[in-house]
Design a protein around this motif. Sequence first.
Motif, PDB file in Angstrom:
ATOM      1  N   VAL A 159       0.847  -1.185   0.000  1.00  0.00           N
ATOM      2  CA  VAL A 159       0.000   0.000   0.000  1.00  0.00           C
ATOM      3  C   VAL A 159       0.888   1.242   0.000  1.00  0.00           C
ATOM      4  N   LYS A 160       0.485   2.258  -0.751  1.00  0.00           N
ATOM      5  CA  LYS A 160       1.075   3.596  -0.657  1.00  0.00           C
ATOM      6  C   LYS A 160      -0.079   4.552  -0.374  1.00  0.00           C
ATOM      7  N   ASN A 161       0.087   5.406   0.636  1.00  0.00           N
ATOM      8  CA  ASN A 161      -1.053   6.193   1.098  1.00  0.00           C
ATOM      9  C   ASN A 161      -0.700   7.628   1.464  1.00  0.00           C
ATOM     10  N   HIS A 162       0.581   8.026   1.276  1.00  0.00           N
ATOM     11  CA  HIS A 162       1.031   9.317   1.812  1.00  0.00           C
ATOM     12  C   HIS A 162       1.245  10.408   0.765  1.00  0.00           C
ATOM     13  N   PHE A 163       1.125  10.061  -0.513  1.00  0.00           N
ATOM     14  CA  PHE A 163       1.368  11.066  -1.548  1.00  0.00           C
ATOM     15  C   PHE A 163       0.172  12.002  -1.691  1.00  0.00           C
ATOM     16  N   GLU A 164       0.431  13.228  -2.134  1.00  0.00           N
ATOM     17  CA  GLU A 164      -0.671  14.178  -2.287  1.00  0.00           C
ATOM     18  C   GLU A 164      -0.607  14.996  -3.577  1.00  0.00           C
ATOM     19  N   LYS A 165       0.508  14.920  -4.306  1.00  0.00           N
ATOM     20  CA  LYS A 165       0.651  15.730  -5.516  1.00  0.00           C
ATOM     21  C   LYS A 165       0.449  14.901  -6.772  1.00  0.00           C
ATOM     22  N   ASN A 166       0.203  15.591  -7.872  1.00  0.00           N
ATOM     23  CA  ASN A 166       0.050  14.936  -9.169  1.00  0.00           C
ATOM     24  C   ASN A 166       0.661  15.801 -10.260  1.00  0.00           C
ATOM     25  N   GLY A 167       0.876  15.196 -11.414  1.00  0.00           N
ATOM     26  CA  GLY A 167       1.400  15.925 -12.560  1.00  0.00           C
ATOM     27  C   GLY A 167       1.600  14.993 -13.725  1.00  0.00           C
ATOM     28  N   THR A 168       1.993  15.555 -14.850  1.00  0.00           N
ATOM     29  CA  THR A 168       2.153  14.761 -16.065  1.00  0.00           C
ATOM     30  C   THR A 168       3.611  14.585 -16.463  1.00  0.00           C
ATOM     31  N   SER A 169       4.521  14.956 -15.600  1.00  0.00           N
ATOM     32  CA  SER A 169       5.935  14.696 -15.877  1.00  0.00           C
ATOM     33  C   SER A 169       6.331  13.362 -15.252  1.00  0.00           C
ATOM     34  N   LYS A 170       7.436  12.806 -15.722  1.00  0.00           N
ATOM     35  CA  LYS A 170       7.861  11.487 -15.274  1.00  0.00           C
ATOM     36  C   LYS A 170       8.202  11.438 -13.783  1.00  0.00           C
ATOM     37  N   LYS A 171       8.475  12.585 -13.191  1.00  0.00           N
ATOM     38  CA  LYS A 171       8.836  12.585 -11.771  1.00  0.00           C
ATOM     39  C   LYS A 171       7.676  12.138 -10.883  1.00  0.00           C
ATOM     40  N   TYR A 172       6.471  12.087 -11.453  1.00  0.00           N
ATOM     41  CA  TYR A 172       5.302  11.665 -10.681  1.00  0.00           C
ATOM     42  C   TYR A 172       4.959  10.180 -10.880  1.00  0.00           C
ATOM     43  N   LEU A 173       5.730   9.474 -11.707  1.00  0.00           N
ATOM     44  CA  LEU A 173       5.387   8.088 -12.031  1.00  0.00           C
ATOM     45  C   LEU A 173       5.273   7.194 -10.809  1.00  0.00           C
ATOM     46  N   ASN A 174       6.129   7.373  -9.836  1.00  0.00           N
ATOM     47  CA  ASN A 174       6.130   6.513  -8.657  1.00  0.00           C
ATOM     48  C   ASN A 174       5.565   7.215  -7.428  1.00  0.00           C
ATOM     49  N   LYS A 175       4.659   8.169  -7.652  1.00  0.00           N
ATOM     50  CA  LYS A 175       4.131   8.942  -6.535  1.00  0.00           C
ATOM     51  C   LYS A 175       2.606   8.920  -6.468  1.00  0.00           C
ATOM     52  N   ALA A 176       2.044   7.792  -6.883  1.00  0.00           N
ATOM     53  CA  ALA A 176       0.604   7.596  -6.744  1.00  0.00           C
ATOM     54  C   ALA A 176       0.332   6.775  -5.495  1.00  0.00           C
ATOM     55  N   ASN A 177      -0.781   7.044  -4.852  1.00  0.00           N
ATOM     56  CA  ASN A 177      -1.229   6.183  -3.758  1.00  0.00           C
ATOM     57  C   ASN A 177      -1.904   4.963  -4.366  1.00  0.00           C
ATOM     58  N   VAL A 178      -1.500   3.777  -3.904  1.00  0.00           N
ATOM     59  CA  VAL A 178      -1.952   2.543  -4.545  1.00  0.00           C
ATOM     60  C   VAL A 178      -2.290   1.466  -3.529  1.00  0.00           C
ATOM     61  N   VAL A 179      -3.095   0.516  -4.001  1.00  0.00           N
ATOM     62  CA  VAL A 179      -3.297  -0.768  -3.334  1.00  0.00           C
ATOM     63  C   VAL A 179      -2.873  -1.831  -4.326  1.00  0.00           C
ATOM     64  N   PHE A 180      -1.943  -2.676  -3.915  1.00  0.00           N
ATOM     65  CA  PHE A 180      -1.442  -3.765  -4.758  1.00  0.00           C
ATOM     66  C   PHE A 180      -1.769  -5.071  -4.043  1.00  0.00           C
TER      67      PHE A 180
END
Length: 263
Positions: A159-180
């Motif tokens: 689980v990732k749950n702490h991110f809060e920003k978004n964008g369309t550049s590659k620097k955001y690729l690994n900064k989504a909150n997820v359930v795997f």
Amino acid sequence: MNFRILIIGFLLVSCSETYKKPNYIKFNLTTDSIFVTTKNKNVSPIFIKIVDRAAKEQFIDIDKKSEKILLKFNKSVVDTNYILEHYKFYGYYGTSNLKNYDTLYNYQLPFLKGKRYRVLQGNFGSYSHNKITSKYAIDFKMKIGQEVCAIRDAIVVDVKNHFEKNGTSKKYLNKANVVFAMHKDGTYVQYAHFKKDGVLVSKGDSIKKGQIIGYSGNTGFSSEPHLHFTIYKPTKNGLVSIPFILDSIPSSKYKKGKYALHN
């Protein structure tokens, strides 16, 4: 162990520089031997692919929460630098020899009954569903804070749950909150872009089909609020996105602009 969000084919980052030991590999030394070991701390099985200088590959499966010896060397013949120079180690989720899984399983729509959402991007979407790890993904346009439901019974692997920003550049690729999570047939699912602190489940939890697992958001590599989800199967080169049946309809039929209603 490192978890790579949205580039989910890899469980871990392999050693790419000579003499740099991967963080999931340990050397245990005795009087006359060197043992290369790995410890799987996950609630999911993993496997390690070992490639030597002759490009010969071997695959070693490790059960959940267990440790295994990968290689053994005579200490008088080689040292640890030699091992890292002559062998590369790659770690992946799942089993290395998954041959059969439930291709006819009918997944549930990932939201509450009575809700209706529009497809923002379907299979092979040109914006971001054009890689081996995402080509069969589906995105539903969802306002921030909408209930996201499990599409199948599963065990939460990460689980990732702490991110809060978004964008369309590659620097955001690994900064989504997820359930795997892992299904009982050896396949996996990833739900992505939850709002900050919007995930309701934890690593190791058993989740049920239809259970609310979190609230939609707009975190990571994202141009607008939505839910992204993908089904994966393990292969000898990592997890790959696969087609599936969603609410009795093949995933390929969920085209951009169409609506899905959960009856």
